[in-house]
Structures are given as structure tokens and as C-alpha cells.
Design a protein around this motif. Sequence first.
Motif, PDB file in Angstrom:
ATOM      1  N   ARG A 193     -35.861  13.155  19.091  1.00  0.00           N
ATOM      2  CA  ARG A 193     -34.634  12.374  19.242  1.00  0.00           C
ATOM      3  C   ARG A 193     -33.841  12.428  17.938  1.00  0.00           C
ATOM      4  O   ARG A 193     -34.411  12.331  16.852  1.00  0.00           O
ATOM      5  N   ARG A 194     -32.523  12.563  18.055  1.00  0.00           N
ATOM      6  CA  ARG A 194     -31.685  12.730  16.870  1.00  0.00           C
ATOM      7  C   ARG A 194     -30.571  11.690  16.770  1.00  0.00           C
ATOM      8  O   ARG A 194     -30.066  11.427  15.696  1.00  0.00           O
ATOM      9  N   ARG A 195     -30.117  11.144  17.883  1.00  0.00           N
ATOM     10  CA  ARG A 195     -29.077  10.108  17.860  1.00  0.00           C
ATOM     11  C   ARG A 195     -29.744   8.778  18.208  1.00  0.00           C
ATOM     12  O   ARG A 195     -29.703   8.307  19.353  1.00  0.00           O
ATOM     13  N   ILE A 196     -30.379   8.191  17.192  1.00  0.00           N
ATOM     14  CA  ILE A 196     -31.203   7.003  17.400  1.00  0.00           C
ATOM     15  C   ILE A 196     -30.406   5.759  17.013  1.00  0.00           C
ATOM     16  O   ILE A 196     -30.021   5.585  15.857  1.00  0.00           O
ATOM     17  N   ALA A 197     -30.164   4.901  17.993  1.00  0.00           N
ATOM     18  CA  ALA A 197     -29.453   3.646  17.753  1.00  0.00           C
ATOM     19  C   ALA A 197     -30.456   2.538  17.420  1.00  0.00           C
ATOM     20  O   ALA A 197     -31.670   2.673  17.645  1.00  0.00           O
ATOM     21  N   VAL A 198     -29.947   1.429  16.903  1.00  0.00           N
ATOM     22  CA  VAL A 198     -30.792   0.273  16.615  1.00  0.00           C
ATOM     23  C   VAL A 198     -30.084  -0.989  17.113  1.00  0.00           C
ATOM     24  O   VAL A 198     -28.872  -1.145  16.945  1.00  0.00           O
ATOM     25  N   ASP A 251     -23.449   9.622  23.393  1.00  0.00           N
ATOM     26  CA  ASP A 251     -24.396  10.727  23.227  1.00  0.00           C
ATOM     27  C   ASP A 251     -25.726  10.289  22.620  1.00  0.00           C
ATOM     28  O   ASP A 251     -26.588  11.136  22.336  1.00  0.00           O
ATOM     29  N   LEU A 252     -25.938   8.971  22.422  1.00  0.00           N
ATOM     30  CA  LEU A 252     -27.211   8.525  21.841  1.00  0.00           C
ATOM     31  C   LEU A 252     -28.367   8.908  22.759  1.00  0.00           C
ATOM     32  O   LEU A 252     -28.221   8.929  23.990  1.00  0.00           O
ATOM     33  N   ASP A 279     -36.285   9.940  29.790  1.00  0.00           N
ATOM     34  CA  ASP A 279     -35.692  11.279  29.896  1.00  0.00           C
ATOM     35  C   ASP A 279     -34.364  11.384  29.158  1.00  0.00           C
ATOM     36  O   ASP A 279     -34.158  12.304  28.353  1.00  0.00           O
ATOM     37  N   ASP A 280     -33.445  10.442  29.443  1.00  0.00           N
ATOM     38  CA  ASP A 280     -32.129  10.471  28.806  1.00  0.00           C
ATOM     39  C   ASP A 280     -32.112   9.680  27.504  1.00  0.00           C
ATOM     40  O   ASP A 280     -31.533  10.122  26.508  1.00  0.00           O
ATOM     41  N   VAL A 281     -32.724   8.510  27.534  1.00  0.00           N
ATOM     42  CA  VAL A 281     -32.744   7.635  26.357  1.00  0.00           C
ATOM     43  C   VAL A 281     -34.152   7.061  26.207  1.00  0.00           C
ATOM     44  O   VAL A 281     -34.663   6.409  27.126  1.00  0.00           O
ATOM     45  N   ALA A 282     -34.766   7.313  25.061  1.00  0.00           N
ATOM     46  CA  ALA A 282     -36.072   6.717  24.760  1.00  0.00           C
ATOM     47  C   ALA A 282     -35.868   5.330  24.145  1.00  0.00           C
ATOM     48  O   ALA A 282     -34.877   5.103  23.437  1.00  0.00           O
TER      49      ALA A 282
END
Length: 363
Positions: A193-198, A251-252, A279-282
Motif C-alpha cells: 500500500r502506498r496511499r495510506i491515510a490516517v 486514490d487512497l 481489495d480496494d482499501v486495507a
Amino acid sequence: MVSEPNGPRPTLEAVAALAGVSRATVSRVVNGGAGVRAAVQERVRQAVAELGYVPNSAARSLVTRRTGAVAVVIAEPETRVFSDPFFGRQLRGISRELAAADTQLLLMFVEHRDDYDRIGRYLSAGHVDGALMFSLHRDDPLPAMAERAGLPTVYGGRPDWAGAGRAPRPLYVDTDNRGGARQAVRHLLGRGRRRIAVITGPLDQTSAVDRLDGYREALGTEPDPRLIADGGFTAGGGERAMAELLDAAPDLDAVFACSDLMANGALRTLRARGRRVPDDVAVVGYDDLEPAAWADPPLTTVRQDVEEMGRLMARLLLRLLDPRKAPGTEGSPGAEEARDADADAAGLAPVITQARLVVRESA
């Protein structure tokens, strides 16, 4: 020779007569005083049991200068406390430890700003021997109130209020929030994962600040501000924050929610937006309490032993009040893991517990 249920209460003088000792000796034994031979103590205890004598709490407090009670002050509204399993777990640990030491628990909430005056008056009036305080915010007046009252106090969470750095340092119990957050984000990076939100908690609380710092440290670079949202440590807040994040950064591909309640709220929003997890968002949460097991899919999360943290808070306060009164941990659940922390408590030092990633289906 046990007293009749509706008869007069057995007196200290009656216990002394039966044990063949003075009233003062009985008082010392009953109130835990030193200087009484073991054989005499045993005679007094047998007389107490035979007569069914129960010490008068008011008279006893005059002798010991103790109330036998501890205030547990949670700087949150009642509705927040009873809707979040974090507080229930922490209170369970506190309650069990205090009960083992024959100490009563008095629970107090902060519903409105006016409550601070009420709580301050109560704490300074000698109704309790000490206090446990947690979920404090940066501008919280409670620590200053406890300090002015000279009330022994242990805090839940790293201190960050005005005057917290003064000696002697505040006693507190916390978990390694930064380390736990780093584990969560590194796990997501390891999964590609590269676009990781918090989704953070309120940033006037040290646990939320430390978890956000751990997130930044694991990324190794300053994150895109569009990937940061405040969920207030509630499920509804997590739901709203996730919507804000998807609107700002569609795109996250992952989100680290700094509590399981917020993670569950995020899952609801992702499902409503048609995003598949993982699948789409972890998704990774924090706490490993009931909401993690209830989540769909089951939630990968960072485990902190909340009940044990409550136990350690109470234990530290009991040792601060009277080292002889704190119950031992041998044979109790988690005793082996807590031994090092209890050694710190014996030296009246802050205690930091470990955080550990628990991997499930959401990430």
C-alpha cells in the motif's frame, strides 16, 4: 457467640474483653497498625470473627486518616464513556485491583465545564485517599486541582498539560502508542500500500498525537495533508472522517484508524461507497477490543492490554498510598507479562506497556 442480627453491634471493648487485650491493642490490629505480636494479632482476629465485629468506618477513618476510597475521574461525558468499550475494560482492571485491596471506587465524569468546580471541591474535601484520572485533554484543569489538593494521583496516558514537567514527575500508565502506530503502517507498506491515510483521535490528547507521530515516522516522509482526518475516537467520527478522506484523496488504498471504533465507522463508509476491504482499501485499527472482532471483515488492529493498564494504574496508586496494601500479582492473569511493569510501580515510576499488531482479514 456471634451477635444476633437485630441485636446491638459488637463493640471494640467486647472484642478486647474476649481476646484478653486492651482496647488500644484491638484498635491497632483492626486498623493495620504495627507493633503487635503475631500471637496477639491472631487472638484479636479470632475474637473479631467470633463476635462478628465490623469496624465503624467513620471512627476508623479518624484513626487511620484514610477513607478507604479512590476517585476515578474520566474527563469525558457519560454517554461517551458507556458507548466505548475502552473505558469499560479499563474500569474493570481498576475495579478488580481496588477490590482486592478492600478499597472502594468512586466514579466521576466531566459532562460540562461546570463539573470541574464540583469535582475539584469534592477532591479537596478529604472524601477520597487518592485519584485515578484518564482521557485528559491538554487544557484540562484536573491535574492542577489534584496538585493543589495534595491528592495522590495516577494518570492514564502520557502527561502533556501545563506544569506536567515539574518535579516530581507525574505518575502514569500508558502504552507505546508511537510504536504501535509504526507497526500498523509498516504492515500496510509491506502489503504494497502506498496511499495510506490516517484517522486520528482529538489532537489535544497525547495518545492521538503519539499515534499520528508514529504514522509519520513509519512513512518516512511528510504525508499528504489530504490523507489526515480527525475522527474524535468515535464510530460516527470515523465514518465522517473516512468520507472526508475519500472525497479529498479518492486514490487512497489504505487507512490506519487510531481506534477500533473509528475503524468500524470507516468500514461502514467504505462499504457505502462501494470500496472492497481489503481489495480496494486495507484498514487497520487500534485497541483490539470487541469492535475489532465484530467488524466485517475482521479487523487487523494494534493490541493494547487496556484492562491490564487499568490494573497497573490502580496498583501504582495503592503503592503510592501504602506499599503494604497493594495486592500481589502472582497467579493473576497476565502476571508474568506485568512483572517488569510492576517492578517499576514498586519504585513509583511511570509504566509503559507494549503494543502488538494483530493481523486479520481487513489488511
